[in-house]
Design a protein around this motif. Structure first.
Motif: not given
Length: 364
Positions: A119-120, A136-139, A168-171
């Motif tokens: 997700v970015t 958003f980050v917590g989810s 924001l980058l999420a993996s």
């Protein structure tokens, strides 16, 4: 034995005219579809990108509809830049009554339902100060994502403008981070390198290029023409003769607003491209040497769009306000490429885990 290629497929929410999509594609990511509620985005998005376009509000999108766009045996990326005006420092009336405020929750909903590997999200730095971002980050973290977030000075990565953005980058594969400027092989780019040295033809205020219809400049009133002729690159309206200074700037309350009616400087970066960059009085958007504001095409170039990026269908009218909005709201293409290349490097780093997932394994 050559290592197998691992494709990354992406869905771009709040796609706009395609800045993020175009950058991701430059990095080798296959963007399958863009989603936006603005019909003016459809032509530039589909004309310049090998992706479909959904004219739909993200709030009305169901996850199963997006799931159909991802190809089998690929890493899935959910990307997007929720409308940022309500979080911007330029917005003095930010309110949770603005429906755009809650679009980030729909982004979060779709990420939680789809559970893509990556997700970015890109936005203005001011979003950091709001609870909706923390949610958003917590989810994401609750769904098993490793999350990184940082303020990026786009100029550090070769974007020829002063533009700070939250990335924001999420993996779900493991810890993730943006490439550094050195890893990205970035070099500072000036206004001269972007739009000077004959890259675009000279232009008079109120005129348009005969070949490139997007290379057009706003008209200037006789007073503003005198003002821009009195303006120095990098200077302010304080350099003008007193008779040219607006009455509002002579008042105590207006003396601090020196960032309007200014010219850019050739050998520095441009100011942040806003949705009104085509207006001389809207910021430091005067051309460094020609007596006019920068053109729509020059604004697009400063946002990283290639010279041949098409925003209007042949024969259709060019509306300055509409195209200015599309360009100013766009994610700089170079920033999109940075995000894409960071994702590619991350997937390569976690190749074994990725191959396990793509061949039938599951992430925790």
């Amino acid at each position: 034995m050559t290592a197998p290629h691992i494709p990354i497929n992406a869905v771009d929410l709040f796609s706009g005219a395609g800045g993020l999509t175009h950058g991701l594609a430059k990095a080798g990511i296959n963007v399958r579809v863009g989603v936006d509620v603005d019909p003016a985005c459809e032509y530039p998005y589909t004309e310049n990108n090998k992706a479909k376009f959904l004219l739909k509000s993200v709030g009305d999108i169901e996850s199963r509809e997006l799931a159909s766009y991802y190809l089998p045996r690929s890493v899935r990326l959910l990307a997007g830049c929720a409308p940022c005006q309500t979080f911007s420092s330029y917005n003095q009336k930010a309110s949770t009554d603005d429906d755009r405020w809650w679009l980030l929750r729909h982004f979060s909903r779709l990420a939680g339902e789809l559970l893509p590997e990556l997700v970015t999200m890109e936005n203005v730095p001011g979003l950091l100060n709001h609870a909706v971002f923390d949610e958003f980050v917590g989810s994401l973290e609750a769904s098993g994502y490793e999350v990184s977030k940082q303020i990026v000075d786009c100029q550090d990565y070769g974007v020829p403008q002063h533009r700070n953005r939250l990335v924001l980058l999420a993996s779900r594969l493991g810890p993730i981070s943006l490439l550094t400027p050195a890893q990205f092989n970035a070099k500072p780019t000036s206004v001269r390198e972007a739009i000077g040295n004959g890259r675009v033809p000279a232009l008079a205020a109120g005129s348009a290029d005969a070949v490139d219809r997007l290379h057009r400049a706003s008209r200037l009133s006789p007073l503003n023409l005198r003002r821009i002729k009195a303006s120095k690159p990098g200077g302010t309206w304080r350099d003008w003769p007193d008779e040219l200074v607006a009455e509002c700037h002579k008042k105590e309350s207006g003396k601090t607003y020196a960032g309007v009616y200014g010219r850019m400087t050739w050998d520095e970066a441009a100011p942040t491209m806003t949705t009104q960059f085509y207006g001389f009085g809207n910021g430091r958007f005067g051309h460094p040497s020609q007596d006019r504001a920068i053109s729509l095409r020059e604004g697009a170039i400063l946002q990283g769009f290639p010279l041949n990026y098409q925003f209007v269908a042949p024969g259709a009218p060019v509306h300055m306000k509409t195209i200015g909005r599309l360009i100013g709201n766009a994610v700089p293409v170079t920033l999109g490429e940075l995000i894409g290349r960071s994702m590619k490097a991350h997937v390569k780093e976690h190749r074994d885990d990725v191959l396990r997932v793509l061949t039938g394994g599951q992430l925790a």
